[in-house]
Design a protein around this motif. Structure first.
Motif, PDB file in Angstrom:
ATOM      1  N   SER A  12      80.202  45.159 104.538  1.00  0.00           N
ATOM      2  CA  SER A  12      79.538  45.868 105.632  1.00  0.00           C
ATOM      3  C   SER A  12      78.020  45.692 105.590  1.00  0.00           C
ATOM      4  CB  SER A  12      79.885  47.361 105.571  1.00  0.00           C
ATOM      5  OG  SER A  12      81.276  47.548 105.724  1.00  0.00           O
ATOM      6  N   THR A  13      77.528  44.779 104.778  1.00  0.00           N
ATOM      7  CA  THR A  13      76.084  44.580 104.638  1.00  0.00           C
ATOM      8  C   THR A  13      75.545  43.657 105.724  1.00  0.00           C
ATOM      9  OG1 THR A  13      76.316  42.674 103.176  1.00  0.00           O
ATOM     10  CG2 THR A  13      76.238  44.865 102.122  1.00  0.00           C
ATOM     11  N   ALA A  14      74.230  43.660 105.863  1.00  0.00           N
ATOM     12  CA  ALA A  14      73.563  42.823 106.862  1.00  0.00           C
ATOM     13  C   ALA A  14      73.805  41.334 106.625  1.00  0.00           C
ATOM     14  CB  ALA A  14      72.063  43.120 106.875  1.00  0.00           C
ATOM     15  N   ALA A  15      73.979  40.924 105.374  1.00  0.00           N
ATOM     16  CA  ALA A  15      74.204  39.503 105.068  1.00  0.00           C
ATOM     17  C   ALA A  15      75.445  38.965 105.769  1.00  0.00           C
ATOM     18  CB  ALA A  15      74.311  39.297 103.562  1.00  0.00           C
ATOM     19  N   ASN A  27      87.594  29.777 112.821  1.00  0.00           N
ATOM     20  CA  ASN A  27      86.241  30.330 112.937  1.00  0.00           C
ATOM     21  C   ASN A  27      86.032  31.530 112.031  1.00  0.00           C
ATOM     22  OD1 ASN A  27      85.539  28.537 115.100  1.00  0.00           O
ATOM     23  ND2 ASN A  27      86.792  29.832 116.439  1.00  0.00           N
ATOM     24  N   VAL A  28      84.903  31.536 111.361  1.00  0.00           N
ATOM     25  CA  VAL A  28      84.462  32.706 110.613  1.00  0.00           C
ATOM     26  C   VAL A  28      83.248  33.258 111.340  1.00  0.00           C
ATOM     27  CG1 VAL A  28      83.452  33.549 108.456  1.00  0.00           C
ATOM     28  CG2 VAL A  28      85.345  31.929 108.390  1.00  0.00           C
ATOM     29  N   THR A  29      83.349  34.512 111.716  1.00  0.00           N
ATOM     30  CA  THR A  29      82.253  35.253 112.342  1.00  0.00           C
ATOM     31  C   THR A  29      82.249  36.644 111.723  1.00  0.00           C
ATOM     32  OG1 THR A  29      83.571  36.226 114.117  1.00  0.00           O
ATOM     33  CG2 THR A  29      82.601  34.033 114.549  1.00  0.00           C
ATOM     34  N   PRO A  30      81.192  37.408 111.900  1.00  0.00           N
ATOM     35  CA  PRO A  30      81.207  38.772 111.370  1.00  0.00           C
ATOM     36  C   PRO A  30      82.382  39.601 111.891  1.00  0.00           C
ATOM     37  CG  PRO A  30      78.986  38.152 112.010  1.00  0.00           C
ATOM     38  CD  PRO A  30      79.895  37.057 112.495  1.00  0.00           C
ATOM     39  N   TYR A 115      77.062  34.198 102.101  1.00  0.00           N
ATOM     40  CA  TYR A 115      76.756  35.594 101.778  1.00  0.00           C
ATOM     41  C   TYR A 115      75.796  35.652 100.590  1.00  0.00           C
ATOM     42  CZ  TYR A 115      77.229  40.432 100.358  1.00  0.00           C
ATOM     43  OH  TYR A 115      76.950  41.729 100.008  1.00  0.00           O
ATOM     44  N   PHE A 116      76.105  34.886  99.548  1.00  0.00           N
ATOM     45  CA  PHE A 116      75.250  34.879  98.360  1.00  0.00           C
ATOM     46  C   PHE A 116      73.830  34.462  98.737  1.00  0.00           C
ATOM     47  CE2 PHE A 116      73.405  33.014  94.548  1.00  0.00           C
ATOM     48  CZ  PHE A 116      73.610  34.045  93.638  1.00  0.00           C
ATOM     49  N   TYR A 117      73.713  33.414  99.526  1.00  0.00           N
ATOM     50  CA  TYR A 117      72.394  32.934  99.949  1.00  0.00           C
ATOM     51  C   TYR A 117      71.646  34.010 100.739  1.00  0.00           C
ATOM     52  CZ  TYR A 117      68.799  30.404 102.499  1.00  0.00           C
ATOM     53  OH  TYR A 117      67.596  30.021 103.040  1.00  0.00           O
ATOM     54  N   HIS A 118      72.270  34.572 101.755  1.00  0.00           N
ATOM     55  CA  HIS A 118      71.573  35.513 102.632  1.00  0.00           C
ATOM     56  C   HIS A 118      71.319  36.861 101.974  1.00  0.00           C
ATOM     57  CE1 HIS A 118      71.081  33.079 106.150  1.00  0.00           C
ATOM     58  NE2 HIS A 118      72.305  32.620 105.977  1.00  0.00           N
ATOM     59  N   SER A 119      72.123  37.259 101.027  1.00  0.00           N
ATOM     60  CA  SER A 119      71.878  38.545 100.363  1.00  0.00           C
ATOM     61  C   SER A 119      70.883  38.419  99.213  1.00  0.00           C
ATOM     62  CB  SER A 119      73.193  39.171  99.885  1.00  0.00           C
ATOM     63  OG  SER A 119      73.798  38.361  98.913  1.00  0.00           O
ATOM     64  N   ASN A 120      70.544  37.185  98.831  1.00  0.00           N
ATOM     65  CA  ASN A 120      69.611  36.951  97.711  1.00  0.00           C
ATOM     66  C   ASN A 120      68.551  35.920  98.066  1.00  0.00           C
ATOM     67  OD1 ASN A 120      71.114  38.442  95.480  1.00  0.00           O
ATOM     68  ND2 ASN A 120      72.688  37.127  96.358  1.00  0.00           N
TER      69      ASN A 120
END
Length: 185
Positions: A12-15, A27-30, A115-120
């Protein structure tokens, strides 16, 4: 906080808003993670500490359960990214869209890497050193075109990731096998 609440919080995070890509027509989307959150909320999807200790885990299609090597995410970026990986499997289980193991794992590893990239991102950009295990390391490199915009991966772009997945003992020789997705009711 329970483990399943940690799973829900991680997805549920912004990443998560940066996950926009396509692999083999899937397709992968939020938005694909919302049914996972809904099924967590109504206790259809559960989580438990199971298997070897560490940053490892599996989403079990039959019982709709996360079996994770830890009891809490505790803000650990590697654990949170693993939760995204397994949640990607859960999302496609909800969609009930059959696919080969290599496609399922490519989707999950690319989601995990993004996710790892955008959250860090800040820490990653300030560091000269990033050590990731395989196949996540290859997924991290392959995911680069999807970091700034939606991207449809070609078979040529995915070839190194498919090779890394096949080289992993968990998947070796099973790449073209049916993933076993059975749907979530």
């Amino acid at each position: 906080m329970s483990l399943i609440q940690d799973v829900d919080r991680a997805i549920s995070t912004a990443a998560m808003q940066h996950l926009r890509f396509t692999v083999a027509g899937r397709n992968v989307t939020p938005a694909i993670y919302q049914p996972v959150r809904d099924k967590i909320a109504d206790n259809t999807i559960t989580a438990r500490r199971a298997g070897p200790a560490g940053v490892c885990g599996v989403y079990r299609f039959g019982p709709n359960r996360f079996d994770l090597g830890f009891t809490a995410v505790d803000g650990d970026p590697f654990r949170a990214a693993l939760v995204v990986h397994e949640s990607t499997h859960a999302a496609f289980d909800y969609i009930a869209q059959p696919m080969p193991v290599k496609v399922s794992e490519a989707l999950a590893y690319i989601a995990q890497a993004l996710y790892f990239y955008h959250s860090n991102r800040q820490a990653i950009e300030e560091s000269d050193e990033l050590t990731l295990s395989e196949p996540l390391n290859t997924a991290y490199a392959v995911s680069e075109p999807a970091r700034s915009e939606a991207h449809t991966f070609t078979d040529e772009e995915l070839a190194p990731l498919y090779a890394a997945i096949d080289a992993d003992s968990h998947y070796h020789g099973r790449g073209d096998d049916d993933e076993g997705i059975d749907g979530i009711e």
